[in-house]
Design a protein around this motif. Structure first.
Motif, PDB file in Angstrom:
ATOM      1  N   ILE A 123      15.466 -14.822 -33.312  1.00 22.86           N
ATOM      2  CA  ILE A 123      14.000 -14.826 -33.368  1.00 22.86           C
ATOM      3  C   ILE A 123      13.486 -16.199 -33.774  1.00 22.86           C
ATOM      4  O   ILE A 123      12.485 -16.695 -33.243  1.00 22.86           O
ATOM      5  CB  ILE A 123      13.496 -13.751 -34.349  1.00 22.86           C
ATOM      6  CG1 ILE A 123      13.768 -12.354 -33.786  1.00 22.86           C
ATOM      7  CG2 ILE A 123      12.009 -13.924 -34.623  1.00 22.86           C
ATOM      8  CD1 ILE A 123      13.016 -12.035 -32.516  1.00 22.86           C
ATOM      9  N   SER A 124      14.165 -16.835 -34.732  1.00 29.66           N
ATOM     10  CA  SER A 124      13.759 -18.176 -35.180  1.00 29.66           C
ATOM     11  C   SER A 124      13.830 -19.178 -34.040  1.00 29.66           C
ATOM     12  O   SER A 124      12.919 -19.996 -33.846  1.00 29.66           O
ATOM     13  CB  SER A 124      14.651 -18.621 -36.340  1.00 29.66           C
ATOM     14  OG  SER A 124      14.343 -19.944 -36.740  1.00 29.66           O
ATOM     15  N   ARG A 125      14.899 -19.115 -33.256  1.00 28.12           N
ATOM     16  CA  ARG A 125      15.025 -20.007 -32.108  1.00 28.12           C
ATOM     17  C   ARG A 125      13.967 -19.694 -31.054  1.00 28.12           C
ATOM     18  O   ARG A 125      13.410 -20.599 -30.419  1.00 28.12           O
ATOM     19  CB  ARG A 125      16.416 -19.884 -31.515  1.00 28.12           C
ATOM     20  CG  ARG A 125      17.515 -20.471 -32.398  1.00 28.12           C
ATOM     21  CD  ARG A 125      18.873 -20.387 -31.730  1.00 28.12           C
ATOM     22  NE  ARG A 125      19.906 -21.041 -32.527  1.00 28.12           N
ATOM     23  CZ  ARG A 125      21.181 -21.126 -32.177  1.00 28.12           C
ATOM     24  NH1 ARG A 125      21.580 -20.586 -31.038  1.00 28.12           N
ATOM     25  NH2 ARG A 125      22.046 -21.753 -32.960  1.00 28.12           N
ATOM     26  N   GLN A 126      13.692 -18.419 -30.867  1.00 28.16           N
ATOM     27  CA  GLN A 126      12.675 -18.027 -29.891  1.00 28.16           C
ATOM     28  C   GLN A 126      11.307 -18.586 -30.280  1.00 28.16           C
ATOM     29  O   GLN A 126      10.586 -19.140 -29.443  1.00 28.16           O
ATOM     30  CB  GLN A 126      12.605 -16.500 -29.808  1.00 28.16           C
ATOM     31  CG  GLN A 126      11.477 -15.973 -28.940  1.00 28.16           C
ATOM     32  CD  GLN A 126      11.366 -14.459 -28.997  1.00 28.16           C
ATOM     33  OE1 GLN A 126      12.323 -13.753 -28.753  1.00 28.16           O
ATOM     34  NE2 GLN A 126      10.183 -13.971 -29.335  1.00 28.16           N
ATOM     35  N   GLU A 127      10.948 -18.472 -31.556  1.00 30.46           N
ATOM     36  CA  GLU A 127       9.654 -18.968 -32.023  1.00 30.46           C
ATOM     37  C   GLU A 127       9.572 -20.492 -31.909  1.00 30.46           C
ATOM     38  O   GLU A 127       8.530 -21.048 -31.553  1.00 30.46           O
ATOM     39  CB  GLU A 127       9.419 -18.518 -33.459  1.00 30.46           C
ATOM     40  CG  GLU A 127       9.220 -17.016 -33.597  1.00 30.46           C
ATOM     41  CD  GLU A 127       9.103 -16.575 -35.047  1.00 30.46           C
ATOM     42  OE1 GLU A 127       9.418 -17.405 -35.937  1.00 30.46           O
ATOM     43  OE2 GLU A 127       8.710 -15.417 -35.283  1.00 30.46           O
ATOM     44  N   GLY A 128      10.687 -21.174 -32.219  1.00 26.03           N
ATOM     45  CA  GLY A 128      10.701 -22.626 -32.095  1.00 26.03           C
ATOM     46  C   GLY A 128      10.515 -23.077 -30.660  1.00 26.03           C
ATOM     47  O   GLY A 128       9.750 -24.020 -30.384  1.00 26.03           O
ATOM     48  N   ASN A 129      11.180 -22.405 -29.732  1.00 22.02           N
ATOM     49  CA  ASN A 129      11.039 -22.744 -28.315  1.00 22.02           C
ATOM     50  C   ASN A 129       9.654 -22.402 -27.790  1.00 22.02           C
ATOM     51  O   ASN A 129       9.120 -23.101 -26.921  1.00 22.02           O
ATOM     52  CB  ASN A 129      12.105 -22.021 -27.496  1.00 22.02           C
ATOM     53  CG  ASN A 129      13.491 -22.590 -27.709  1.00 22.02           C
ATOM     54  OD1 ASN A 129      13.667 -23.800 -27.768  1.00 22.02           O
ATOM     55  ND2 ASN A 129      14.490 -21.722 -27.830  1.00 22.02           N
ATOM     56  N   LEU A 130       9.057 -21.321 -28.317  1.00 18.64           N
ATOM     57  CA  LEU A 130       7.713 -20.959 -27.901  1.00 18.64           C
ATOM     58  C   LEU A 130       6.706 -22.032 -28.312  1.00 18.64           C
ATOM     59  O   LEU A 130       5.838 -22.430 -27.523  1.00 18.64           O
ATOM     60  CB  LEU A 130       7.324 -19.605 -28.502  1.00 18.64           C
ATOM     61  CG  LEU A 130       5.897 -19.123 -28.240  1.00 18.64           C
ATOM     62  CD1 LEU A 130       5.647 -19.011 -26.742  1.00 18.64           C
ATOM     63  CD2 LEU A 130       5.648 -17.792 -28.928  1.00 18.64           C
ATOM     64  N   LYS A 131       6.821 -22.510 -29.545  1.00 17.25           N
ATOM     65  CA  LYS A 131       5.920 -23.574 -30.002  1.00 17.25           C
ATOM     66  C   LYS A 131       6.101 -24.842 -29.171  1.00 17.25           C
ATOM     67  O   LYS A 131       5.123 -25.509 -28.802  1.00 17.25           O
ATOM     68  CB  LYS A 131       6.178 -23.860 -31.479  1.00 17.25           C
ATOM     69  CG  LYS A 131       5.775 -22.728 -32.408  1.00 17.25           C
ATOM     70  CD  LYS A 131       6.125 -23.047 -33.857  1.00 17.25           C
ATOM     71  CE  LYS A 131       5.765 -21.886 -34.775  1.00 17.25           C
ATOM     72  NZ  LYS A 131       6.140 -22.160 -36.191  1.00 17.25           N
ATOM     73  N   ALA A 132       7.364 -25.166 -28.860  1.00 16.41           N
ATOM     74  CA  ALA A 132       7.632 -26.357 -28.047  1.00 16.41           C
ATOM     75  C   ALA A 132       7.010 -26.221 -26.661  1.00 16.41           C
ATOM     76  O   ALA A 132       6.433 -27.186 -26.127  1.00 16.41           O
ATOM     77  CB  ALA A 132       9.137 -26.580 -27.934  1.00 16.41           C
ATOM     78  N   LEU A 133       7.100 -25.019 -26.079  1.00 17.23           N
ATOM     79  CA  LEU A 133       6.523 -24.800 -24.752  1.00 17.23           C
ATOM     80  C   LEU A 133       5.003 -24.927 -24.784  1.00 17.23           C
ATOM     81  O   LEU A 133       4.402 -25.526 -23.893  1.00 17.23           O
ATOM     82  CB  LEU A 133       6.917 -23.415 -24.229  1.00 17.23           C
ATOM     83  CG  LEU A 133       6.320 -23.032 -22.866  1.00 17.23           C
ATOM     84  CD1 LEU A 133       6.802 -23.984 -21.783  1.00 17.23           C
ATOM     85  CD2 LEU A 133       6.663 -21.594 -22.507  1.00 17.23           C
ATOM     86  N   VAL A 134       4.389 -24.371 -25.818  1.00 21.57           N
ATOM     87  CA  VAL A 134       2.928 -24.441 -25.935  1.00 21.57           C
ATOM     88  C   VAL A 134       2.472 -25.895 -26.016  1.00 21.57           C
ATOM     89  O   VAL A 134       1.536 -26.321 -25.314  1.00 21.57           O
ATOM     90  CB  VAL A 134       2.449 -23.649 -27.166  1.00 21.57           C
ATOM     91  CG1 VAL A 134       0.974 -23.933 -27.446  1.00 21.57           C
ATOM     92  CG2 VAL A 134       2.653 -22.150 -26.954  1.00 21.57           C
ATOM     93  N   PHE A 135       3.139 -26.688 -26.833  1.00 22.13           N
ATOM     94  CA  PHE A 135       2.738 -28.087 -26.999  1.00 22.13           C
ATOM     95  C   PHE A 135       2.988 -28.906 -25.730  1.00 22.13           C
ATOM     96  O   PHE A 135       2.180 -29.773 -25.372  1.00 22.13           O
ATOM     97  CB  PHE A 135       3.462 -28.709 -28.189  1.00 22.13           C
ATOM     98  CG  PHE A 135       2.924 -28.264 -29.518  1.00 22.13           C
ATOM     99  CD1 PHE A 135       1.588 -28.439 -29.835  1.00 22.13           C
ATOM    100  CD2 PHE A 135       3.750 -27.654 -30.446  1.00 22.13           C
ATOM    101  CE1 PHE A 135       1.077 -28.027 -31.055  1.00 22.13           C
ATOM    102  CE2 PHE A 135       3.255 -27.229 -31.671  1.00 22.13           C
ATOM    103  CZ  PHE A 135       1.913 -27.417 -31.986  1.00 22.13           C
ATOM    104  N   THR A 136       4.093 -28.652 -25.040  1.00 20.08           N
ATOM    105  CA  THR A 136       4.350 -29.390 -23.803  1.00 20.08           C
ATOM    106  C   THR A 136       3.363 -28.997 -22.712  1.00 20.08           C
ATOM    107  O   THR A 136       2.908 -29.852 -21.942  1.00 20.08           O
ATOM    108  CB  THR A 136       5.787 -29.163 -23.300  1.00 20.08           C
ATOM    109  OG1 THR A 136       6.049 -27.753 -23.206  1.00 20.08           O
ATOM    110  CG2 THR A 136       6.795 -29.799 -24.234  1.00 20.08           C
TER     111      THR A 136
END
Length: 288
Positions: A91-104
């Motif tokens: 879940i932690s990795r999923q949330e980190g990747n989600l934030k990265a996708l939003v910013f990109t």
């Protein structure tokens, strides 16, 4: 940004709800020999086929593995805690990747549509950044693929954890969802919105047509909202690809890579069902 996060959470909950229904139906099919296709003529317990998605197949496989350990010597509470720990990491990795996708995606959208926006302290506009569109298009596509994989991984860990709850709840005929919700974060509103709250047993309160129509429509609306966010991401990526087109091998490689990356990211979570065969030897293993 928050819309994307809500979309992922809503979809995660809906997928989990669908998986619950699918595993119950598949288990009933195994027990009742509700076959897809014709059973063997040699025996009443011949091979038969079930249509399963990868997630439901994993759930059923985990269920069968646990049935081979009736005294709980292997699937212990200590092992359960380890699964919970790995689920939190997923879940932690999923949330980190989600934030990265939003910013990109935000950065790419600003490059694509912020032509009048200048970089503070300079006279350069955002569109003047060399290869900015190409870099963010590729980065956003790669991040989307990684997010899709981490999302699927967290769902599979969730499926394993839920089997522990199902085994515990069977002893008292309790709804296992309430046990799982104590150990993992669950979008309980999806369960509350379902026409049949307890898909593993009898509901205490039967929902009427009004409830089913209203909250069923609301769940469809949530899924539609998530799909619109997904389409928005794909539209931004598509526009970035369109502006990057030119007659060169490097451009062709770039476009192909971006298309394949996003196609794989979407396809991996489609939960497509295929037929699996249960043989006579497998039927001899304990089902209950």
């Amino acid at each position: 940004m928050f819309g994307a996060i809500v979309g992922v959470l809503a979809t995660q909950a809906v997928i989990g709800s669908y998986s619950h229904v699918a595993i119950v139906n598949a288990h009933e099919a195994v027990l009742g020999h509700n076959v897809i296709g014709e059973p063997s003529k040699e025996t009443d317990h011949g091979p038969f086929r079930l249509k399963l998605s990868p997630g439901v197949r994993l759930r059923l496989t985990m269920q069968r593995e646990m049935q081979l350990d009736p005294d709980g010597a292997i699937f212990t509470s200590a092992l359960y805690e380890k699964y919970l720990s790995m689920h939190r990491l997923a879940i932690s990795r999923q949330e980190g990747n989600l934030k990265a996708l939003v910013f990109t995606d935000i950065g790419l959208a600003m490059l694509l549509f912020g032509k009048n926006v200048t970089i503070p302290g300079t006279s350069l506009g955002l569109h003047d950044i060399p290869a900015g569109i190409q870099v963010l298009t590729a980065l956003s596509s790669f991040t989307f693929l990684i997010l899709s994989l981490t999302f699927l991984n967290s769902q599979l860990y969730q499926a394993i954890i839920e089997q522990f709850s199902i085994r515990t709840a069977e002893q008292k005929q309790i709804d296992p969802d309430f046990l799982t919700a104590a150990d993992t974060f669950t979008e309980l509103y999806v369960k509350a919105f379902r026409g049949k709250m307890n898909i593993f047993g009898i509901d205490f309160y039967d929902a009427g047509r009004g409830f089913r129509a209203y909250y069923g429509s609301l769940l469809i609306l949530l899924v539609a909202a998530f799909i619109s966010i997904l389409l928005l991401h794909l539209a931004i990526i598509g526009y970035g690809v369109w502006l990057s087109l030119n007659w060169s091998w490097l451009s062709a490689l770039f476009v192909s890579s971006v298309i394949l990356t996003n196609l794989a990211a979407v396809a991996v979570n489609l939960a497509t069902e295929f037929s699996f065969t249960i043989t006579q030897e497998q039927l001899k293993l304990p089902l209950e």
